[in-house]
Design a protein around this motif. Structure first.
Motif, mmCIF file in Angstrom:
data_model
loop_
_atom_site.group_PDB
_atom_site.id
_atom_site.type_symbol
_atom_site.label_atom_id
_atom_site.label_comp_id
_atom_site.label_asym_id
_atom_site.label_seq_id
_atom_site.Cartn_x
_atom_site.Cartn_y
_atom_site.Cartn_z
ATOM 1 N N MET A 75 21.537 6.589 19.822
ATOM 2 C CA MET A 75 22.229 7.622 20.598
ATOM 3 C C MET A 75 22.046 8.975 19.894
ATOM 4 O O MET A 75 22.630 9.200 18.847
ATOM 5 C CB MET A 75 23.715 7.281 20.715
ATOM 6 N N ILE A 76 21.188 9.809 20.473
ATOM 7 C CA ILE A 76 20.887 11.081 19.809
ATOM 8 C C ILE A 76 22.111 12.003 19.824
ATOM 9 O O ILE A 76 23.030 11.837 20.636
ATOM 10 C CB ILE A 76 19.693 11.796 20.491
ATOM 11 N N LEU A 77 22.122 12.947 18.894
ATOM 12 C CA LEU A 77 23.157 13.987 18.870
ATOM 13 C C LEU A 77 22.545 15.247 19.494
ATOM 14 O O LEU A 77 21.397 15.580 19.221
ATOM 15 C CB LEU A 77 23.603 14.280 17.441
ATOM 16 N N ILE A 78 23.312 15.905 20.340
ATOM 17 C CA ILE A 78 22.814 17.082 21.035
ATOM 18 C C ILE A 78 23.750 18.255 20.776
ATOM 19 O O ILE A 78 24.973 18.132 20.929
ATOM 20 C CB ILE A 78 22.714 16.808 22.554
ATOM 21 N N ASP A 107 19.417 9.944 14.532
ATOM 22 C CA ASP A 107 20.458 10.789 13.955
ATOM 23 C C ASP A 107 21.493 9.981 13.170
ATOM 24 O O ASP A 107 22.704 10.126 13.376
ATOM 25 C CB ASP A 107 21.143 11.623 15.060
ATOM 26 N N ASN A 108 20.983 9.112 12.294
ATOM 27 C CA ASN A 108 21.858 8.336 11.411
ATOM 28 C C ASN A 108 22.937 7.558 12.159
ATOM 29 O O ASN A 108 24.107 7.562 11.785
ATOM 30 C CB ASN A 108 22.504 9.241 10.359
ATOM 31 N N PHE A 109 22.532 6.939 13.228
ATOM 32 C CA PHE A 109 23.424 6.071 14.005
ATOM 33 C C PHE A 109 23.018 4.630 13.697
ATOM 34 O O PHE A 109 21.879 4.233 13.950
ATOM 35 C CB PHE A 109 23.266 6.383 15.491
ATOM 36 N N ILE A 110 23.939 3.898 13.081
ATOM 37 C CA ILE A 110 23.612 2.548 12.623
ATOM 38 C C ILE A 110 24.469 1.522 13.360
ATOM 39 O O ILE A 110 25.681 1.703 13.512
ATOM 40 C CB ILE A 110 23.833 2.404 11.091
ATOM 41 N N GLY A 111 23.829 0.478 13.835
ATOM 42 C CA GLY A 111 24.558 -0.614 14.468
ATOM 43 C C GLY A 111 24.779 -1.730 13.458
ATOM 44 O O GLY A 111 23.861 -2.097 12.721
ATOM 45 N N ALA A 112 26.003 -2.247 13.384
ATOM 46 C CA ALA A 112 26.317 -3.340 12.461
ATOM 47 C C ALA A 112 27.248 -4.328 13.148
ATOM 48 O O ALA A 112 28.067 -3.937 13.978
ATOM 49 C CB ALA A 112 26.976 -2.793 11.190
ATOM 50 N N VAL A 113 27.086 -5.596 12.814
ATOM 51 C CA VAL A 113 27.964 -6.625 13.383
ATOM 52 C C VAL A 113 28.714 -7.328 12.255
ATOM 53 O O VAL A 113 28.112 -7.764 11.277
ATOM 54 C CB VAL A 113 27.165 -7.659 14.203
ATOM 55 N N GLN A 114 30.025 -7.379 12.414
ATOM 56 C CA GLN A 114 30.901 -8.026 11.432
ATOM 57 C C GLN A 114 31.329 -9.391 11.971
ATOM 58 O O GLN A 114 31.822 -9.486 13.093
ATOM 59 C CB GLN A 114 32.133 -7.147 11.195
#
Lengths: 90, 168, 953, 417
Positions: free
Chosen positions: A1-4, C245-252
């Motif tokens: 999910m990009i930041l805009i 943009d440093n968006f990380i998906g993680a599952v706990q």
């Protein structure tokens, strides 16, 4: 999910607040009836679709509601800049 | 005769109480969508000061966009809607409901579906945003209290979603 | 040593025995064991069967890179989970695990015949055969192939567990809580940064968990991090994907390790936006490639060390090390000290660090340098190895019950690659390491190629005197890809590593090539005689390890999958037995059956009621937009096809909206409340689309106009009161509005009060009868509805649904955008010429209507259709032809868009889009349906009260 | 070419598979060809094969910038069907389905065409009307497509949830029994091997950097990273990159390129017998021969060549899958990937001549290109051989965007009132 970066809210917001609105700086002709079929086709359908620097429109639909312009690299998906509707092409 | 008419709300009127957070329906209020090119014109018509920065809210008026404000007042309040000036004032009192999310976990619970960084969302800030797929307006009334405004027809869904998040 | 459990050592709780089952047999393990360590402790070496050859397989690794030991876990109805790695399953009381891909049993597996026939199943064999006889493919070959393929069985019942999800934000996200990750966290702990520390294991420590000397440090660090208010620790959590943009998906994973699932969420999806990311994922040891390297008991040297030092389990009593890297020697020294018997150290290298030699000597371990394992004896477990000298191939046998492989190390650059960071090849490591970042991220520790395991040699396949084309030396264990498969692929012209991967399926198993990619690259590199960097690297894509559909779907389950929008009156309809239909996001009452009525009967009754007395309909879902400002009329004039400037306040007008391509996109009746204020209505499905389209034109094409748009769809509940008695029902409840025909004509709007609350009262009709649409503040919709029901009782007021509404409007020839139009229909096609302002120089879509094909003859046009047999109700979507005798493929000239039984007219009626239809009135057309071809005549659209007498009363 | 068969496999096995020849030679570019195909995907390789096989033009080069089949051919969910609404589309896709049947034998390469049936779900009254319109049109066009009740749909696909109280209840389905799947890589390799056997040069790692035109404006050849190659006939079949290549010839195109994601689960024993698609819930799924559940996700909303999709797309897709097939909630997603799809204004392909003499184009297949592979290849070959479109692809010309004769399947599905 990009930041805009919304040039009106002046902050980076997550993509799901925005709606992409296609290529930027395609002005509707002042007098469409004066346009040839070819020119009208160009206005309606022909798109740059560049690999690299791309001028596009976004709407901060779930935010301030404004349409604005952006320059984004279509290979890296990174934004170069965003600016308000009506401002000159960058 | 109007007092005889019953209001039907889309969410339970009894609050949901969970660990660290309470979610409840706010009472009826008056709401107006305010639009104008120049804030001054609206100020002339309404005789109030408008916040100038998007995201700011003062005295029940939130600035949501460059030409858009959202006024919330107690039920029954009226404002002049007709004026010679180029402004648009529209009554949207019943378009939305307001859920009050209160408690130390309020921000955490909202972030279950809202992608904004609400830890860094100052008291007094207001913004239109989204919870999963549903548009909402979030107003931080206090450190541990948020108002969430959403369109009525989404109320039932949102209530289940947010109370679910609260109970986990 | 009791069984294979060492007398001392390990982090397991020796006072907490745990009973569990594997393939029906009951075993005892200890609290803290994984299924792998617990079974090894019980001397179990055989865990599963391989994908293609069904070869017996044991444990290769100790972590999430394990390719072999896949099991299914059954937690009861709906809680069956296939393909779990035994090295990741924490045992708990009552755990019930079973092996996979074998029949009838793990020891005696029928499918093992594939192994004997292995020579006929080289890479890509399926492309080369199963083609003859042709008919056999569908019936015989493919079903057989499918039955052989697959690993575990599929779940068969709905999962009763639920799943949670959340967004989270932090300034520093650290992935991996080994020493490097923990150091990074400790280093930033005293700043005001919000830190999230993630690790896939059940406790912090990573590699340190296998190094008792570090445990005191680990304990201190753990406590410090727990006490730090700005640090969030997520264990049993896998960061599976690194997005823009440093968006990380993680599952706990929250409950799988507990004896009872409980009623909390089973797993939680964390969607993390991080300011900076530190990747500390460590490195994975590489197997060595030699014949028999897949025999149960042959495993990674680092794994054996982990089993011994972390779980207190010996992987054997006489262990052989096959090393190409110093790290294996250190592992073996640790094993020896932990009490594991070491049979020998074999190293493919001619010489190694003298310190290693001395330590081996001190521990009395036999060492064979410049030697390789050329074969392994034993099928279900290791009995001995044959080793040979690399120069003269002089062979000898060493009895042993486990073989450890130390092939060097592969940095875990998966997430780094997801983030599009670049990689560089390092010959000395024989591995790719992070180079230039593409996000605000850095790698520390093993995953950056920085480690202190010593040195090693990089080799593709161990030297052997045997014919390489005849031996099975495995590269991808789970997919049964051997060195010779890769060489075959190269021989057959597959040169790109992506081709080799796809042709051999190397690296495409559930471990995603964590242990096989680099060996595959090395073998391909030798076969192609090209350096590794020249043949490329297959790209890493999320997820790092497989993640459940449930966790990724999050809470979106059942009622939460998508919002169902309901009106304020919906609860009344529900309480009065309405049958609903879903329209866009809304649920709407379709009809109100009385006991014993089917839809047909109910709709007939509802229609007759409207025509003969009065009906009531919930129209709240119609979109509404308030258009306000000095330029409001000018704006609408540019948007809609018809003129708006002359519309007087208090009057309504039907508006038709086109897309710029000239095709109808929406319509609705709108009212002018004041010179600068309009109340627009749109279709239910079009509300959001129309508002967005109008904002687009307003903001970007005509920003000079002083007009603003506000959605008021949900501000008003809308009740349609339709029928000859509508006025009589309404009159007593309304204040301040003169309802007389003279004062309040058709297509007018008045503002006043109803039942004491304000209303915008429209006099409009979508039924052809005298009608009103009552707009009231939404919260009072149901209350006003109930007042109207009470007031209308004397006229037998009848609630009707969308189905009757459709019939009533069709009888009057009103179209429904989206049903009678389909995005390719112009106003002229739809017979709405009258709604197009001829004198207007421009409006949205006008220019497109002048394009050659749009003005050409023969376009499909909307007409009425009357079947010769009045009792035949055509199927909506039925196709129309001129000549029913023609052969297939037929020339179709149109299709039926709307079709109903009209009780009022005592016959069926229909609309159809027909090529050149407007010139065909009276013509006979044919509708070929299975078994029968219907005949119908073209008519006008208006079937009832064509002069509109019933409206103006 | 060594003929593939159980016998040859047996024979080679005895020699340890040491003497299998290359499936296709790794050709170096010659100075000139009678025809050049730009793009070594299934469509382009198919076009080269049919040029050689049906139209006798064997001096052909396929130029691939990377490795053949590395574009959308190897990145899709391999669905095959032809139950389209409009006559033009139905004829186009059914031409392909007819060629799929028997393609393994024709190419002597098992492409594993599996007629598992493609089922499209109806979730509301409008869906029902739309699917029945499809079924009726298909019947009169000779394309098989039949209506199933919810119970019949469940019988055909047992994992399907037909509970009436579901958020999107299943009201019925349209089933095309000839629809199904095929092994995507094998299609590219099979065409490559068969084309090479007929004399076609397959040139990998050869990116087109320019299109050279003569004084009369006609195509003379292409500049590539491996030098200039002359040809008076150039067919462009480069999904995802068409706009860029067309601009080399000075042509702006009505195309936009979007990222499309797909994903697979871990392999499991046979559990899912067909292909199921739901436009309303935005999900489609099948099970591969290997046992993986193959799932198509949506496109991202912005133009991109990054082949890097967003997480929320996957979240929505799997939520939809779990909604229709609740028994799979404990299944695990093994691998995701992204393709780049060319999308035209009417979401139908462009296949035919261009304003530049000697330049032909096959593009704009959006998310639907794989199913058309043999048909698109054959029709591009025909158009290049005859310098005029076949009657099947004639309607899919560029002019339609000027004259308004669009073929808009998506619009025909329309939106509910």
């Amino acid at each position: 999910m990009i930041l805009i970066h919304c040039p009106y809210c002046d902050e980076k917001r997550p993509e799901i607040e925005f709606a992409n609105a296609g290529q930027a700086h395609i002005a509707r002709p002042i007098d469409p009836s004066g346009e040839s079929d070819a020119d009208w086709e160009t206005y309606l359908f022909i798109r740059a679709n560049p690999r690299g620097r791309h001028h596009e429109r976004w709407r901060h639909v779930h935010g301030c509601g404004r349409f604005f312009n952006a320059v984004r690299d279509t290979v890296t998906d990174k934004f170069e800049t965003t600016y308000k509707a009506g401002e000159p092409r960058r | 005769m109007s007092e005889a008419l019953i209001r039907y709300e889309p969410v339970p009127e009894t609050p949901c109480v969970a660990a660290g957070v309470t979610i409840s329906l706010a009472g009826p209020m008056q709401r107006f969508a305010l639009r104008a090119r120049r804030a001054e014109d609206l100020e002339t018509v309404l005789k109030v000061r408008l916040p100038r920065h998007i995201g700011a809210s003062e005295a029940g008026i939130a600035c949501l966009g460059p030409d858009e404000w959202y006024l919330r007042a107690e039920a029954g309040a009226t404002v002049p809607t007709d004026s010679g000036l180029p402004v648009a004032i529209t009554d949207v009192s019943e378009r939305s409901i307001c859920l009050v999310i209160e408690g130390p976990r309020a921000a955490e619970i909202l972030m279950s579906g809202c992608p904004l960084d609400l830890d860094n969302f100052a008291v007094g800030r207001a913004t239109r945003t989204i919870y999963e797929t549903v548009e909402v307006i979030i107003i931080r009334e206090a450190e541990d209290r948020f108002h969430v405004e959403l369109w009525r027809s989404f109320g039932a869904w949102f209530w289940i979603a947010i109370t679910n998040a609260a109970s986990h | 040593m009791s069984g294979f459990r060492l007398e001392t050592g390990g982090r397991v709780d020796r006072n907490q025995p745990v009973q569990f089952r594997f393939d029906g047999t009951s075993y005892q393990g200890l609290e803290g064991d994984t299924l792998a360590s617990a079974l090894l402790a019980n001397g179990v070496m055989l865990f599963g069967r391989s994908f293609k050859y069904h070869r017996p397989r044991g444990i290769l690794a100790a972590g999430s890179e394990e390719p072999n030991a896949l099991v299914s876990v059954d937690r009861g109805p709906g809680r069956f989970t296939p393909n779990l790695r035994a090295t990741g399953v924490e045992i708990h009381a009552g755990l019930n695990a079973v092996s996979q891909n074998r029949w009838p049993s793990l020891k005696a597996d029928f499918g093992a015949i594939n192994d004997r026939l292995g020579m006929f199943f080289p890479a890509g064999f399926y492309n080369k055969t199963f083609m003859w006889p042709r008919s056999f493919w569908d019936k015989v070959y493919e079903p057989a192939i499918r039955q052989m393929a697959g690993l575990g069985d599929a779940p068969t019942a709905e999962d009763p567990d639920h799943y949670a999800s959340t967004y989270a934000h932090c300034d520093l996200l650290i992935v991996g809580a080994g020493p490097a990750g923990i150091d990074a966290a400790l280093g930033s702990m005293d700043t005001n940064k919000r830190i999230i520390l993630i690790d896939e294991q059940d406790e912090l420590g990573g590699g340190a968990l296998a190094d008792p000397a570090l445990w005191p440090w680990l304990e201190r660090s753990h406590k410090a991090l727990i006490d730090a208010p700005n640090v969030t620790i997520l264990t049993r959590t896998t960061a599976f994907g690194y997005y823009h943009d440093n968006f990380i998906g993680a599952v706990q994973r929250l409950t799988d390790h507990l004896p009872k699932p409980g009623d909390g969420a089973r797993e939680k999806l964390w969607r993390i936006r991080a300011g900076e990311v530190v990747l500390a994922q460590g490195a994975i040891e590489r197997p060595l490639v030699f014949e028999g390297n897949d025999t149960p008991g042959v495993m990674l040297s680092s794994a054996a060390k982990i089993f011994a030092t972390r779980y207190g389990v010996a992987v054997g009593k006489a262990v052989v090390l096959m090393a190409a890297h110093d790290s294996g020697w250190h592992d073996v020294f640790a094993l020896a000290k932990a009490g594991v018997g070491i049979a020998a150290i074999i190293d493919v290298r001619e010489r190694v660090d003298s310190a290693l030699m001395q330590e081996a000597g001190r521990l009395g371990i036999a060492v064979h340098l410049n030697h390789s394992v050329m074969g392994v004896s034993g099928r279900h477990s290791v009995r001995a190895v044959q080793i040979c000298n690399n120069d003269d191939y002089l062979a000898r046998r060493i009895d042993c019950d486990a073989v450890l492989m130390a092939g060097g190390w592969t940095p875990s650059v998966h997430l780094w690659s997801h983030s599009k960071g670049s990689l560089k090849w390092r010959d000395d490591l024989g591995a790719y390491v992070p180079d230039q970042p593409n996000e605000n991220v850095r790698c520390v520790g093993g995953c950056s190629g920085d480690w202190d395991f010593g040195n090693g040699a990089v080799i593709d396949v161990l030297p052997t005197p045997k014919d390489h084309s005849r031996i099975k030396a495995f590269v991808d264990f789970q997919n049964d890809v051997t060195a010779k498969d890769i060489k075959l692929a190269v021989r057959e012209g597959f040169r790109s590593i992506e081709h080799i991967k796809r042709y051999t399926t190397n690296g495409m198993a559930t471990d995603q090539g964590k242990t096989s990619n680099l060996n595959g690259l090395q073998i391909a590199s030798s076969a192609l005689d090209k350096p590794v960097p020249d043949i490329g690297l297959t790209s890493f894509r999320p997820p790092y390890t497989p993640q459940t559909f449930g966790a990724l779907a999050g809470h979106a389950k059942g009622a939460l999958f998508q919002p169902t929008r309901t009106t304020n009156i919906d609860s009344w309809a529900d309480a009065h037995g309405a049958v609903f239909e879903l329209v866009a996001q809304w649920r709407r009452a379709r009809y109100f059956p009385k006991s014993g009525e089917d839809m047909h009967a109910a709709v007939n009754r509802e229609c007759v009621a409207v025509r003969s007395s009065v009906g009531i309909f919930d129209a709240s879902t119609l979109g509404k937009i308030e258009v306000v400002g000095p330029d409001a009329a000018e704006f609408l004039n540019r948007m809609y096809t018809n003129p708006w400037k002359a519309l007087e306040p208090g009057r309504c007008r039907y508006g038709l909206l086109l897309k710029e391509d000239g095709f109808i996109t929406d319509d609705g009746v709108s009212a002018r409340l004041a010179p600068d204020r309009f109340h627009l209505t749109t279709t239910t499905g079009g509300a959001a689309r129309v508002l967005n389209m109008m904002e687009d034109y307003l903001q970007t094409e005509w920003p000079d106009l002083d007009v603003w748009l506000t959605s008021t769809t949900e501000q008003y509940a809308v009740i349609a009161l339709q029928g000859p008695n509508a006025r009589k029902v309404l009159e007593p409840l309304v204040e301040g509005i003169d309802l007389s025909a003279e004062a309040f004509p058709h297509m007018a709007i008045r503002e006043g009060m109803i039942c004491g609350i304000p209303t915008r009262l429209f006099r409009v009709s979508f039924t052809g009868e005298l009608g009103f649409e009552i707009n009231v503040p939404t919260a009072y919709g149901r209350a006003v509805w109930e007042r109207l029901m009470a007031q209308g009782a004397q006229y037998d007021i009848t609630p009707y649904g969308t189905e009757a509404m459709h019939v009533l409007r069709a009888e009057k020839g009103f179209i429904i955008v989206g049903q009678d139009t389909d995005g390719t229909v112009t106003p002229f096609d739809a017979g709405l010429d009258w709604a197009v302002g001829k004198k207007k120089p421009d409006f949205v879509g006008k220019r497109s209507m002048a394009r050659p094909d749009i003005v050409a003859p023969g376009r499909k046009q909307l007409v009425g259709l009357l079947t010769d047999d009045p009792n035949v109700v055509l199927e909506e979507g039925a196709q129309i032809v001129a000549d029913p005798k023609q052969p297939v493929p037929m020339t179709m000239i149109g299709h039926v868009t709307s079709s109903y039984w009209s009780e009022t007219l005592g016959r069926s009626i229909a609309f159809a889009l027909v090529a050149g239809g407007h010139e065909m009135t009276g013509d006979t057309l044919h509708i070929p349906m299975p078994g029968k071809t219907h005949i119908a005549k073209v008519s006008g659209l208006v079937f009832y009260d064509p002069e509109g007498a019933r409206l103006h009363v | 070419m060594t003929r593939f068969s159980a016998f040859s496999l047996f024979a080679k096995a005895l020699s340890g598979h040491q003497d299998w020849p290359e499936q296709w030679p790794d050709a170096a570019p010659k100075p000139a060809y009678d025809a050049i195909i730009v793009g070594g995907g299934g469509h382009g390789l198919g076009a080269a094969y049919y040029l050689a096989k049906k139209y006798g033009i064997t001096n052909v080069a396929v130029l691939e910038k990377g490795w053949i089949g590395g574009g959308n051919t190897g990145r899709n969910t391999t669905i095959i069907r032809s139950n389209y609404l409009y006559d033009e589309s139905a004829h186009l896709y059914d031409h392909a389905v007819k060629l799929w049947d028997g393609l393994s034998q024709e190419l002597n390469y098992n492409i594993m065409y599996s007629k598992r049936g493609v089922m499209m779900l109806a979730h509301n009254v409008h869906d029902v009307q739309s699917l029945q319109r499809h079924i009726n049109a298909n019947r009169l066009n000779g394309v098989d497509n039949e209506w199933l009740t919810p119970e019949q749909a469940k019988a055909y696909c047992p994992p399907l949830n037909i509970a009436p109280d579901a958020r999107h209840p299943v009201l019925g389905a349209a089933l095309q029994r000839r629809g199904g799947t095929a092994r995507h890589d094998s299609v590219a390799w099979g065409y490559a091997r068969a084309a090479a056997a007929l004399g076609v040069d397959i040139i990998q790692n050869c990116a087109v950097t320019g299109i050279r035109r003569g004084a009369d404006g006609a195509v003379e050849g292409v500049e590539t990273t491996r030098g200039y190659i002359a040809s008076k006939r150039v067919g462009v079949s480069a999904a995802g990159n068409t706009s860029i290549i067309m601009q080399m010839a000075g042509l702006d195109f009505p195309l936009e390129s979007y990222p499309l994601q797909a994903l697979v689960s871990e392999p499991i024993k046979p559990t899912f017998p067909c292909v199921v698609m739901s436009n309303t819930v935005h999900a489609y799924m099948s099970q591969s021969d290997k046992g993986e559940l193959v799932i198509g996700a949506g496109t991202d909303q912005y133009v991109s060549y990054s082949q890097r999709g967003a997480l929320h797309i996957v979240e929505h897709t799997l939520a939809a899958i779990c909604e229709i097939f609740p028994i799979y909630r404990r299944m695990r997603m093994l691998r995701t990937w992204g393709g780049i799809v060319d999308v035209t204004p009417d979401r139908s392909p462009i296949l035919g001549k261009t304003p530049v003499k000697g330049l032909y184009v096959n593009c704009g297949w959006g998310t639907g290109g794989f199913k058309a592979t043999p048909g698109a290849g054959d029709l591009l070959a025909y158009t290049m051989a005859k310098d005029e479109p076949h009657k099947i692809n004639a309607p899919f010309n560029l002019d339609r965007f000027r004259n308004g004769r669009l073929i808009d399947e998506a619009a025909a599905a329309a939106v509910a009132h």
